[in-house]
Design an enzyme around this catalytic site. Structure first.
Site, PDB file in Angstrom:
ATOM      1  N   GLU A 257      29.403   2.293   3.602  1.00 32.44           N
ATOM      2  CA  GLU A 257      29.231   0.856   3.769  1.00 32.44           C
ATOM      3  C   GLU A 257      29.098   0.211   2.396  1.00 32.44           C
ATOM      4  OE1 GLU A 257      25.537  -0.143   5.878  1.00 32.44           O
ATOM      5  OE2 GLU A 257      24.884  -0.449   3.823  1.00 32.44           O
TER       6      GLU A 257
ATOM      7  N   HIS B 259      20.465  12.148  11.694  1.00 29.07           N
ATOM      8  CA  HIS B 259      20.508  11.099  10.669  1.00 29.07           C
ATOM      9  C   HIS B 259      19.084  10.765  10.210  1.00 29.07           C
ATOM     10  CE1 HIS B 259      21.198   7.643   8.323  1.00 29.07           C
ATOM     11  NE2 HIS B 259      20.606   6.825   9.178  1.00 29.07           N
TER      12      HIS B 259
ATOM     13  N   ASP C 129       0.845  -1.187   0.000  1.00 29.73           N
ATOM     14  CA  ASP C 129       0.000   0.000   0.000  1.00 29.73           C
ATOM     15  C   ASP C 129       0.889   1.250   0.000  1.00 29.73           C
ATOM     16  OD1 ASP C 129      -1.688   2.079   0.490  1.00 29.73           O
ATOM     17  OD2 ASP C 129      -2.649   1.191   2.255  1.00 29.73           O
TER      18      ASP C 129
ATOM     19  N   ARG D 187      11.397  -3.429  14.338  1.00 24.98           N
ATOM     20  CA  ARG D 187      11.035  -2.350  15.278  1.00 24.98           C
ATOM     21  C   ARG D 187      12.151  -2.080  16.288  1.00 24.98           C
ATOM     22  NH1 ARG D 187       5.791  -1.186  14.397  1.00 24.98           N
ATOM     23  NH2 ARG D 187       5.655   0.189  16.185  1.00 24.98           N
TER      24      ARG D 187
ATOM     25  N   SER E 200      24.099   2.327  12.861  1.00 20.86           N
ATOM     26  CA  SER E 200      23.629   1.121  13.552  1.00 20.86           C
ATOM     27  C   SER E 200      24.801   0.329  14.101  1.00 20.86           C
ATOM     28  CB  SER E 200      22.828   0.253  12.591  1.00 20.86           C
ATOM     29  OG  SER E 200      21.615   0.897  12.292  1.00 20.86           O
TER      30      SER E 200
ATOM     31  N   THR F  58      15.007  -1.392  15.651  1.00 22.56           N
ATOM     32  CA  THR F  58      15.881  -0.320  15.157  1.00 22.56           C
ATOM     33  C   THR F  58      15.463   1.050  15.687  1.00 22.56           C
ATOM     34  OG1 THR F  58      14.530  -0.015  13.171  1.00 22.56           O
ATOM     35  CG2 THR F  58      16.385  -1.534  12.990  1.00 22.56           C
TER      36      THR F  58
ATOM     37  N   LYS G  66      10.450  10.035   9.003  1.00 19.98           N
ATOM     38  CA  LYS G  66       9.710  10.105  10.264  1.00 19.98           C
ATOM     39  C   LYS G  66      10.621  10.195  11.494  1.00 19.98           C
ATOM     40  CE  LYS G  66       5.606   7.930  12.197  1.00 19.98           C
ATOM     41  NZ  LYS G  66       4.669   6.802  12.004  1.00 19.98           N
TER      42      LYS G  66
ATOM     43  N   CYS H 193      25.559   3.838   9.124  1.00 18.04           N
ATOM     44  CA  CYS H 193      25.222   5.156   8.559  1.00 18.04           C
ATOM     45  C   CYS H 193      26.021   6.307   9.159  1.00 18.04           C
ATOM     46  CB  CYS H 193      23.738   5.422   8.729  1.00 18.04           C
ATOM     47  SG  CYS H 193      22.721   4.315   7.737  1.00 18.04           S
TER      48      CYS H 193
ATOM     49  N   ASN I  54      17.630   7.550   2.047  1.00 20.44           N
ATOM     50  CA  ASN I  54      18.690   7.442   3.053  1.00 20.44           C
ATOM     51  C   ASN I  54      19.995   7.079   2.358  1.00 20.44           C
ATOM     52  OD1 ASN I  54      20.397   6.887   5.151  1.00 20.44           O
ATOM     53  ND2 ASN I  54      19.237   5.137   5.947  1.00 20.44           N
TER      54      ASN I  54
END
Ligand SMILES: [Zn+2]
Lengths: 348, 130
Positions: free
Chosen positions: A80, A234, A28, A199, A296, A201, A239, A112, A266
Site C-alpha cells: 500500500e 497477520h 504512557d 475499536r 482491511s 478494527t 496482541k 495488509c 507491522n
C-alpha cells in the site's frame, strides 16, 4: 504439485522504540507496550522504499531458488506504499533482477494482505501451467499518522516468494480466501495517511476474517491446529495474532517463531509473509505451517504449507529474518524519524 | 540527469552489468568501447558480485540539491572481487567507520528523486558488511 521454490526477506536497519514515540506525544509508554505488545519497529532509510525492499528480498529468493531469473513469467508486488501512484513497482523490480521483458507484471493493493494476494495469484498461474515460475512480493514502508495508535506499529520490510513446480522448498497443500465489505481501515485517493475505525478494527474486521479463513481452510483440509508445527497470522500489533491463535486453538509455541511484529512492527503487506520467511528459516522437512493474512476492507487468505527435504540446504544462502531483527543498526529519535519518514515540510 | 539518460543507464545502474576485456581480461564498469588497460576493443559481458572493498572515500558535507537531505554522507571508490571500480554512496553507516579496506555489500537503493513530481532513480549503494 506447485509450491515455493525460493524465498527471501529484507528489513531496513533503523529502529524506533515505542518509548520514543510515546515520549513525543506524552503517552504512557508502559500502557502502550502492554496494550499493543510492541517493543520497537523498523524505519526505512531515506533511500529505501517498497521497490528497494522488493529487489533485496527477491534477490535472496532467486539465489535460493537457483534458477535463471529470465524463466520467471509473472511478477506481482503487493503493497500500500508503491512509490509511484501510476507506474508499477514491478517494472523497476524486473529490470533490476534480470527478469523479462517477456514477463507479466502487476502491482496489487489490499491493505495488509496484498502480499498473500500476490502469492495466491502467482501460485495459480504456475499450477495452471501458464508460466514456469512466478514471483510474488509483499513489501511496505507503511504510514501511520502522527499521534495515532498506528504510529507505534507502521513499519518497513517485506518478503518475496518464487512459485514453481520442480525442486520445491515448500509444498502448498491448500489455499482459502474470505472477503467482505468491512470499512475498518481505508485511505481515500490523494490522502497521505490512512484512517481507521478504532475499536471497530477488532471484532468485525481482524478477528472475524482471520478466524473465518483459518476455520475454513482447516475444514477444507480436515486438519486440526495440533497438526501444525508453526502458525502465522497477520500482525497489526503483538496482541491481535496471539488472541486469534488462542481462540482458534493454536499455542504460544506454534506462534513464537513467526511473531516478528514485536521487534519489527507491522510491515502491512510484508507482515505475514515476513513471519512465514522467519519460519522457513528454521522449519524441518515435513513441518506443516499455517499462514493466514488479513487486509482491511476486508479479507483474509489462508495457506497450508509443508516444508520439503530441500529447504534446509537451500536456505544456507541469503539473509535470515531474526538475524536482521536482532542486529538493528541504530535507534533513531522522533526528530530523525520525522525526517526519514518525510513528515517535515521543507522549502522547494 | 534527465529521464532518457537514466533509462539508457539501466543495465549498469540497476543490474551492475560490466564487461571483461577479451585481450587483457580486466573487468571494466560501466561498459565502454576501448579498454583503459590495453586499448582492446573486444568485450564479453561480466557480472559484478554484490560485495566489495573501499579503496578510498570522502565525506560530502555540501551536497547537490537532490541529496541535501542525506548530507553529510560518505562517497567511496569501491573495488569488487572482479577488479571493477565503482564510485558509490555508502549508506546505513557512521561517517567515521568507512575508510580504505572497509568491506562492504552492495544494496539496491533509491539514488535520487527528480524533484517532487519527477521520476525516481534507483541503483546501488554500499553498506558496511556484517
Ligand atoms: Zn584490455
Amino acid at each position: 504439485m506447485a509450491g515455493i521454490v525460493g524465498y527471501g526477506a529484507f528489513i531496513p536497519r533503523h529502529r524506533i522504540r515505542s518509548e520514543e514515540i510515546a515520549r513525543q506525544w506524552g503517552k504512557d509508554a508502559a500502557a502502550i507496550k502492554r496494550g499493543l505488545v510492541l517493543e520497537e519497529k523498523s524505519v526505512p532509510g531515506i533511500d529505501e522504499d517498497t521497490i528497494t525492499i522488493s529487489v533485496e528480498a527477491a534477490r535472496d529468493a532467486v539465489e535460493r531458488a537457483g534458477i535463471d531469473p529470465i524463466k520467471i513469467g509473472a511478477v506481482y508486488i503487493g503493497s500500500e506504499s508503491h512509490p509511484y501512484a501510476v507506474k508499477p513497482s514491478g517494472t523497476v523490480v524486473v529490470d533490476a533482477l534480470g527478469i523479462g521483458p517477456e514477463v507479466h507484471v502487476a502491482d496489487f493493493e489490499f491493505a495488509c494482505k496484498a502480499g498473500t494476494e500476490a502469492m495466491f495469484v502467482a501460485l495459480g498461474l504456475v499450477e495452471s501451467g501458464r508460466v514456469e515460475y512466478a514471483l510474488a512480493i509483499g513489501a511496505d514502508t507503511s504510514q501511520g499518522a502522527p499521534n495515532d495508535a498506528l504510529e507505534f506499529s507502521a513499519s518497513a520490510g517485506g518478503a518475496a516468494y518464487i512459485f514453481g513446480k520442480r525442486d520445491l522448498l515448500v509444498d502448498v497443500l491448500e489455499t482459502y480466501s474470505y472477503t467482505s465489505d468491512t470499512p475498518d481501515f481505508w485511505r481515500r485517493e490523494g490522502r497521505f495517511y490512512p484512517r481507521h475505525g478504532g475499536r471497530f478494527t477488532g471484532e468485525p474486521a481482524y478477528f472475524r476474517h482471520v478466524t473465518s479463513a483459518t476455520r475454513g481452510i482447516l475444514k477444507k483440509t480436515g486438519m486440526n491446529p495440533e497438526d501444525f508445527k508453526y502458525a502465522v497470522f497477520h500482525m497489526p500489533n503483538g496482541k491481535f495474532p496471539q488472541q486469534a491463535a488462542k481462540r482458534l486453538g493454536f499455542t504460544k509455541e506454534q506462534m513464537e517463531t513467526g511473531l516478528v511484529v514485536v521487534k519489527m512492527g507491522n510491515t502491512y503487506s510484508g507482515s505475514s509473509p515476513t513471519g512465514l520467511a522467519a519460519i522457513l528459516d528454521v522449519a524441518d522437512p515435513g513441518d506443516k505451517i499455517l499462514l493466514t493474512s488479513f487486509g482491511s476492507g476486508a479479507g483474509s487468505d489462508s495457506f497450508v504449507l509443508q516444508a520439503t527435504e530441500l529447504l534446509p540446504q537451500r536456505r544456507t544462502t541469503g539473509r535470515k529474518v531474526w538475524s536482521m531483527l536482532d542486529t538493528p543498526l541504530r535507534y533513531v529519535t522522533y526528530g530523525e524519524y520525522a525526517k526519514l519518514r518525510e513528515k517535515i515540510i521543507l522549502n522547494d | 540527469m534527465p529521464s532518457p539518460g537514466y533509462w539508457r543507464g539501466i543495465p549498469s545502474r540497476l543490474r551492475l552489468e560490466a564487461v571483461r576485456c577479451s585481450s587483457c581480461e580486466n573487468v571494466v564498469y560501466p561498459s565502454r568501447r576501448i579498454c583503459p588497460h590495453c586499448h582492446g576493443t573486444k568485450w564479453e559481458p561480466a557480472e559484478l558480485s554484490r560485495t566489495g572493498e573501499v579503496v578510498t572515500s570522502t565525506v560530502v558535507h555540501v551536497a547537490p540539491d537532490d541529496f541535501a537531505m542525506e548530507a553529510p554522507y560518505v562517497l567511496a571508490l569501491i573495488e569488487t572481487p572482479e577488479g571493477a571500480r565503482l564510485m558509490l554512496q555508502v549508506t546505513d553507516c557512521e561517517l567515521n567507520e568507512i575508510g580504505p579496506g572497509t568491506a562492504v555489500n552492495l544494496e539496491f537503493r533509491r539514488i535520487r528523486a527528480e524533484g517532487n513530481s519527477g521520476i525516481l532513480c534507483y541503483g546501488f549503494k554500499a553498506v558496511p558488511a556484517g
